[in-house]
Write a protein that holds these residues in place. Structure first.
Motif: not given
Length: 192
Positions: A122-135, A141-155
């Motif tokens: 939608n061009g309104k937000n940024i999705i980040t992929r980290g070692s242990n979080r997606i946000a 720069g305002e956080l809308i949501w994040e998911t973390k812990g429990g499992y890490q994401f690879s490829d």
């Protein structure tokens, strides 16, 4: 190194692993230094340089300094949006104004390293992929949501119109709603 075009300007983003914060002995210099998530030179492990030039000369330069793992620049490290350059540096996401390179905001988006960033469909937000979080963050720069812990994401990280498809370290595909960050059971969606 990553190069982008912003109107009549060339924006160049690179690492400077030799740079030491606050040192008079640096081989290269920059107009401005920004400390993103650290308080002193012992903490710094990520040094990201942004330079803006017109067809004749450099008009601005800065270095963004962060702790955690070093910068890993690539196609999905930088987004130019309106009059801003949004960039992943260490565990942070930062936005600087174009063409003057003034820090607009920064946010810690992972404990270890922000691996890549994507513009949402939608061009309104940024999705980040980290070692242990997606946000998901706004371009302010305002956080809308994040998911973390429990499992890490690879490829296998893909941003779709209405969902994210990721593959965890156990090679299990997972789907997340792009607007809420909630996991969608695969049985409710096709295999995509």
């Amino acid at each position: 190194m990553v190069e982008r075009t912003y109107g009549a300007y060339r924006v160049t983003i690179a690492e400077d692993r030799e740079y030491t914060y606050g040192s008079a002995d640096n081989v290269k210099s920059y107009q401005t230094e920004f400390l993103l998530d650290c308080t002193g030179r012992a903490d710094i492990r990520s040094n990201c340089v942004i330079r803006v030039a017109d067809e004749f000369e450099e008009v601005a330069s800065c270095i963004l300094l962060a702790r955690s793992y070093a910068v890993s620049l690539g196609e999905h490290s930088v987004i130019l949006h309106n009059d801003s350059c949004v960039i992943a540096v260490g565990s942070c996401l930062a936005s600087v104004s174009l063409p003057k390179l003034q820090l607009e905001w920064s946010a810690i988006v992972d404990e270890f390293r922000c691996k890549e960033i994507h513009a949402s469909a939608n061009g309104k937000n940024i999705i980040t992929r980290g070692s242990n979080r997606i946000a998901c963050l706004t371009y302010r720069g305002e956080l809308i949501w994040e998911t973390k812990g429990g499992y890490q994401f690879s490829d296998g990280f893909q941003v779709r119109d209405d969902c994210l498809k990721v593959v965890d370290w156990d090679d299990v595909p997972r789907l997340f709603d792009i607007s809420t960050g909630k996991e969608i059971p695969i049985s409710q969606r096709d295999e995509m």
